[in-house]
Design an enzyme around this catalytic site. Structure first.
Site, PDB file in Angstrom:
ATOM      1  CB  CYS A 192      27.566  18.554 -64.099  1.00 11.20           C
ATOM      2  SG  CYS A 192      26.281  19.551 -64.890  1.00 11.20           S
TER       3      CYS A 192
ATOM      4  CB  CYS B  74       7.353   2.248 -46.807  1.00 11.50           C
ATOM      5  SG  CYS B  74       8.728   1.798 -47.862  1.00 11.50           S
TER       6      CYS B  74
END
Lengths: 244, 106
Positions: free
Chosen positions: A205, A63
């Protein structure tokens, strides 16, 4: 004069009644202390791993070879998701970088390496306000996210908004219902005993309302991310947050 | 190779009690959880933690399967001499991970 007016507006804005609360504000003082102490916050372990990965050559290039020091990512995570041909979450951006620029294989969602890289990138924006990207393409994405947020789903026939808008601050069994602002992802969740992305949280959830979770990286989850980040616009990023 | 976070004050007045905080990355697999095929995942925990201060043991803890992943330990010692604090974590494979920290007593 215009600049002065803008500056005044920026100063005045927070004074308006903003009753948005980060999960940080409503969790217990012990957990708050854990998050704020960088030698007690386990999320920092992933940040340190991410710093090592940032400079590791994968597929011939690291990176850092393009971006330089990881500090150059300051502010980046506060804008995501963005639009680049398609709506793109931070995880998807990292994987696109890996495949197109590094010639490396994409990392699996929720793999320790992808969590470490997102953690170290988002950590650079800690304390910065969430600033939703201004790209006009994102308007429709956020609208779709909001529609999904308000859509009832699962065997319990509950929409996200029914808990996190209508009943935030009340209790679901013993647990306080937070307003659901994604201010610190990826987070170290004590219940998980590990790090997790916002998409893991959303799928979690969905499982709780007995709905079939959207797939990792699906358009639905990225749209929800885009809506939730816009909904939390201006709130400071906390990555790596600790949550119960 | 586990990663650790260690918090030791850099300098402490002689004779005072100071706090040491350590955090180590470890899955702390209990040995009671089944994997996808239904077989039990083998136990893999850190079972012993020892802190030495200039070679003398000042703190020891035994850890058990009920301890959560990435165990955090906070304890105190009395500042006697400047020197080195060494931390040793021993896991079920017998591997010992060691970290050190310098402390200056004034």
């Amino acid at each position: 004069m215009r600049r002065l007016a803008l500056a005044l507006a920026l100063v005045v804005l927070p004074a308006e009644a903003d009753d948005r609360r980060s999960g940080f504000d409503v969790m217990g003082p012990d957990t708050q202390a854990m998050q704020q102490d960088d030698t007690a916050n386990p999320g920092i372990l992933w940040v340190r791993d991410g710093e090592a990965l940032w400079t590791r050559a994968d597929g011939g290039k690291s990176c850092a070879a393009c971006h330089g020091a990881v500090e150059s990512m300051r502010g980046a995570a506060a804008r995501y998701p963005v639009f680049d041909g398609a709506p793109l979450s931070l995880e998807q951006r990292i994987n696109r970088c890996r495949t197109t620029h590094q010639g490396a294989t994409p990392l699996a969602y929720e793999s320790q390496e992808l969590l470490a890289l997102t953690a170290v990138v988002a950590h650079q924006s800690r304390g910065l306000p969430i600033t939703p990207d201004a790209d006009p393409h994102l308007g429709a994405v956020r609208a779709e996210g909001e529609r999904l947020f308000r859509q009832r789903q699962g065997q319990l026939d509950l929409a996200c908004s029914q808990c996190h808008d209508d009943n935030a601050g009340k209790r679901l069994a013993g647990n306080l219902i937070p307003q659901g602002h994604p201010t610190g992802y990826p987070v170290y969740r004590l219940e998980w005993q590990g790090m997790g992305s916002l998409q893991r949280r959303l799928r979690n959830c969905q499982g709780a309302v007995r709905a079939e979770p959207y797939a990792y990286g699906s358009a639905e989850l990225v749209a929800l991310e885009a809506y939730l980040m816009a909904r939390a616009g201006g709130m400071p990023l906390e990555t790596p947050a600790v949550r119960p | 190779m586990p990663r650790t976070l260690i918090n030791v004050p850099q300098s402490v007045p002689r004779g005072t009690v100071f706090e040491i905080k350590t955090l180590v990355s470890h899955p702390m697999e209990t040995g009671f959880r089944p994997d996808e095929s239904g077989r039990l995942r083998p136990r893999d925990i850190i079972h012993t933690f020892v802190c030495t201060y200039n070679g003398e043991e000042v703190f020891r803890a035994e850890l058990f399967p009920a301890i959560a992943a990435n165990p955090f330990l906070s304890f105190t010692a009395v500042a006697t001499e400047s020197g080195e604090l060494a931390f040793h974590w021993t896991d079920d494979h017998g591997a010992i991970h060691t970290e050190t920290a310098r402390i200056t007593v004034t």
